[in-house]
Write a protein that holds these residues in place. Structure first.
Motif, PDB file in Angstrom:
ATOM      1  N   ARG A 105     -57.177  40.236  16.819  1.00 46.93           N
ATOM      2  CA  ARG A 105     -56.881  38.896  16.275  1.00 46.93           C
ATOM      3  C   ARG A 105     -56.694  37.706  17.158  1.00 46.93           C
ATOM      4  NH1 ARG A 105     -56.966  35.664  11.686  1.00 46.93           N
ATOM      5  NH2 ARG A 105     -57.218  37.592  10.810  1.00 46.93           N
ATOM      6  N   LEU A 109     -58.292  34.244  18.327  1.00 43.65           N
ATOM      7  CA  LEU A 109     -57.733  32.908  18.320  1.00 43.65           C
ATOM      8  C   LEU A 109     -57.830  32.245  19.705  1.00 43.65           C
ATOM      9  CD1 LEU A 109     -54.476  33.876  16.282  1.00 43.65           C
ATOM     10  CD2 LEU A 109     -56.762  33.114  15.347  1.00 43.65           C
ATOM     11  N   LYS A 110     -57.681  32.730  20.803  1.00 45.61           N
ATOM     12  CA  LYS A 110     -57.784  32.129  21.963  1.00 45.61           C
ATOM     13  C   LYS A 110     -59.196  31.696  22.346  1.00 45.61           C
ATOM     14  CE  LYS A 110     -53.706  34.456  24.233  1.00 45.61           C
ATOM     15  NZ  LYS A 110     -53.416  35.547  25.254  1.00 45.61           N
ATOM     16  N   GLN A 113     -59.536  28.530  20.481  1.00 49.95           N
ATOM     17  CA  GLN A 113     -58.901  27.463  21.017  1.00 49.95           C
ATOM     18  C   GLN A 113     -59.678  26.975  22.289  1.00 49.95           C
ATOM     19  OE1 GLN A 113     -57.350  26.914  24.262  1.00 49.95           O
ATOM     20  NE2 GLN A 113     -56.849  25.044  23.553  1.00 49.95           N
ATOM     21  N   TYR A 138     -49.316  31.200  15.761  1.00 49.63           N
ATOM     22  CA  TYR A 138     -50.555  30.453  15.647  1.00 49.63           C
ATOM     23  C   TYR A 138     -50.432  28.983  16.317  1.00 49.63           C
ATOM     24  CZ  TYR A 138     -53.040  33.820  12.834  1.00 49.63           C
ATOM     25  OH  TYR A 138     -53.885  34.757  12.433  1.00 49.63           O
ATOM     26  N   THR A 141     -50.724  29.665  20.066  1.00 51.91           N
ATOM     27  CA  THR A 141     -51.858  29.913  20.610  1.00 51.91           C
ATOM     28  C   THR A 141     -52.941  28.967  20.291  1.00 51.91           C
ATOM     29  OG1 THR A 141     -51.281  32.196  19.913  1.00 51.91           O
ATOM     30  CG2 THR A 141     -53.703  31.824  20.144  1.00 51.91           C
ATOM     31  N   PHE A 142     -52.972  28.174  19.298  1.00 52.56           N
ATOM     32  CA  PHE A 142     -53.876  27.071  19.096  1.00 52.56           C
ATOM     33  C   PHE A 142     -53.570  25.944  19.873  1.00 52.56           C
ATOM     34  CE2 PHE A 142     -55.972  28.473  14.547  1.00 52.56           C
ATOM     35  CZ  PHE A 142     -56.271  29.420  15.348  1.00 52.56           C
ATOM     36  N   SER A 189     -52.815  36.315   8.349  1.00 50.26           N
ATOM     37  CA  SER A 189     -52.532  35.160   8.881  1.00 50.26           C
ATOM     38  C   SER A 189     -51.711  34.207   8.585  1.00 50.26           C
ATOM     39  CB  SER A 189     -53.799  34.644   9.315  1.00 50.26           C
ATOM     40  OG  SER A 189     -54.190  33.654   8.114  1.00 50.26           O
ATOM     41  N   ILE A 384     -58.983  33.246   8.150  1.00 55.66           N
ATOM     42  CA  ILE A 384     -57.828  32.588   8.170  1.00 55.66           C
ATOM     43  C   ILE A 384     -57.191  31.743   7.115  1.00 55.66           C
ATOM     44  CG2 ILE A 384     -58.648  30.187   9.159  1.00 55.66           C
ATOM     45  CD1 ILE A 384     -56.200  30.050  11.035  1.00 55.66           C
TER      46      ILE A 384
END
Length: 403
Positions: A105, A109-110, A113, A138, A141-142, A189, A384
């Motif tokens: 996961r 996400l990275k 981003q 989140y 990370t985002f 999520s 998500i």
């Protein structure tokens, strides 16, 4: 082991006549029973690199490591837990669980981003994340360039856990509560409001503070301070003496402000507020409305927001976002598409917009569906939001046009 909850002792400030910023902390040994907070910070945060203008609080950082299952032999505080069987069982199982979550996961996400959000979202100093619960994971990370994360939810702030040095005691129940409170965010999520009302309102894990520290620890950060806060009638952030006092107080706004240092040596802050964000709550909470209206240079993130901002009963907070935010990044559970003035906003779509799950079926947006498929969208590559399967997930980036 009896898990007792303690607050902070007030930290005595340096002489008021000295205007230079100082770090103040009390020495804490491995058997400490009092947790002190660092509450003096630089007058201005450098958005690049902080040159030793902070000091990690060993006790707070150790608590975050314990909750995150990452306590190591170098710790100066709570070192007696290194060999505690309940802690070791939790640490071993959670390390495996987190490693799997990271590879399946967080790395996605990275990548999103880096490849998408960094190209389409202009960084701001502040991120506003309503209806977040304790989801700094989140947000961090985002939006890794943010200096201050402002989060709100109904979930209580809570108090710090106290781990006593008694090998005959058990803390297994505490870690069981931590594990159960993470089930939804790690699987779907998002935090489920109904579950959070139970998971974060028990004797052991009594609020968001526990999970905020866990996520900050697991994303590689070190804790500098954690302060119980509220806001006054003018919207000014005020500190309370300890978390127990905050918990007992009759306040419309209760919060915690945590300063932390990233692996890149940057000083950042997350402030979580527990309050009623509906109109009937905010209309009686002028101080917090003033606090939000004083924010500038911010983006807004909305995920798993229960479609509350579709409702007329959430017009106050919705208008604050539409008037003040530079960019709104959300799934379809955020602000209804009809509330965006199309002459003032540009839109980019990611994933696929499908009808909401049955629980929120009445919140289907025909206008959004039409524009989404006319304009086209890019793939997300992971699930998500409520439609958490990859092919059903969606993300909208609304950017305010330059005047």
């Amino acid at each position: 082991m009896r898990l007792r909850l303690i607050g902070y002792c007030a930290l005595i400030f340096a002489c008021a006549c000295d205007s230079s910023p100082k770090e103040n902390t009390k020495k804490v040994d491995s058997t400490a029973t009092v947790v002190d907070s660092l509450i003096v910070k630089p007058e201005k945060i450098d958005s690049t690199i902080i040159e030793a203008n902070y000091q990690v609080n060993d006790t707070l950082n150790a608590i975050a490591q314990i909750i995150g299952g990452s306590l190591n032999n170098e710790t100066k505080v709570y070192d007696y837990l290194i060999k505690n069987k309940d802690y070791l069982n939790f640490s071993n199982s959670f390390n495996t669980r987190w490693k799997k979550y990271d590879t399946t996961r967080i790395q996605k996400l990275k990548a999103f981003q880096s490849n998408v959000l960094s190209r389409n979202v202009q960084p701001t100093k502040t991120l506003f994340y309503p209806f977040s619960g304790p989801d700094i994971l989140y947000a961090h990370t985002f939006f890794p360039d943010v200096e201050h994360y402002i989060m709100i939810g109904l979930e209580p702030v809570g108090t710090l856990p106290k781990f006593t040095n008694n090998p005959e005691d058990s803390i297994a129940n505490y870690f069981n509560k931590i594990n159960s409170s993470l089930n939804a965010i790690l699987k779907f999520s998002f935090f489920r409001t109904e579950s959070m009302s139970k998971d974060l309102k028990n004797e052991e894990v009594d609020g968001t503070l526990h999970l905020l520290l866990l996520f900050l620890n697991r994303t590689g950060n070190s804790i500098v301070s954690a302060k119980p806060v509220s806001v006054d009638s003018a919207g000014i952030l005020i500190e309370k003496s300890n978390f127990i006092e905050l918990k007992k107080a009759n306040l419309r706004t209760k919060g915690v402000s945590i300063e932390f240092v990233t692996p890149q040596n940057q000083l950042k802050k997350v402030t979580y507020f527990s309050l009623n964000a509906a109109n009937d709550g905010l209309s009686k909470n002028k101080g917090f409305v003033a606090y939000l209206n004083q924010q500038s240079n911010f983006n807004t993130y909305l995920k798993g927001a229960s479609y509350l901002l579709h409702s007329a009963n959430f017009s106050i907070i919705r208008n604050i976002i539409l008037n003040g935010a530079k960019t709104v990044i959300q799934d379809d559970s955020g602000i209804a598409f009809r509330y965006f003035d199309k002459s003032k906003w540009d839109f980019k779509f990611f994933g696929d917009y499908v009808k909401p799950i049955s629980l929120f079926s009445k919140n289907y947006q025909k206008d959004l569906d039409s524009v989404w498929h006319q304009q086209g969208s890019e793939k997300i590559g992971f699930g998500i939001g409520y439609n958490f399967k990859d092919n059903n997930s969606n993300l909208l980036i609304a950017t305010k046009k330059n005047k």
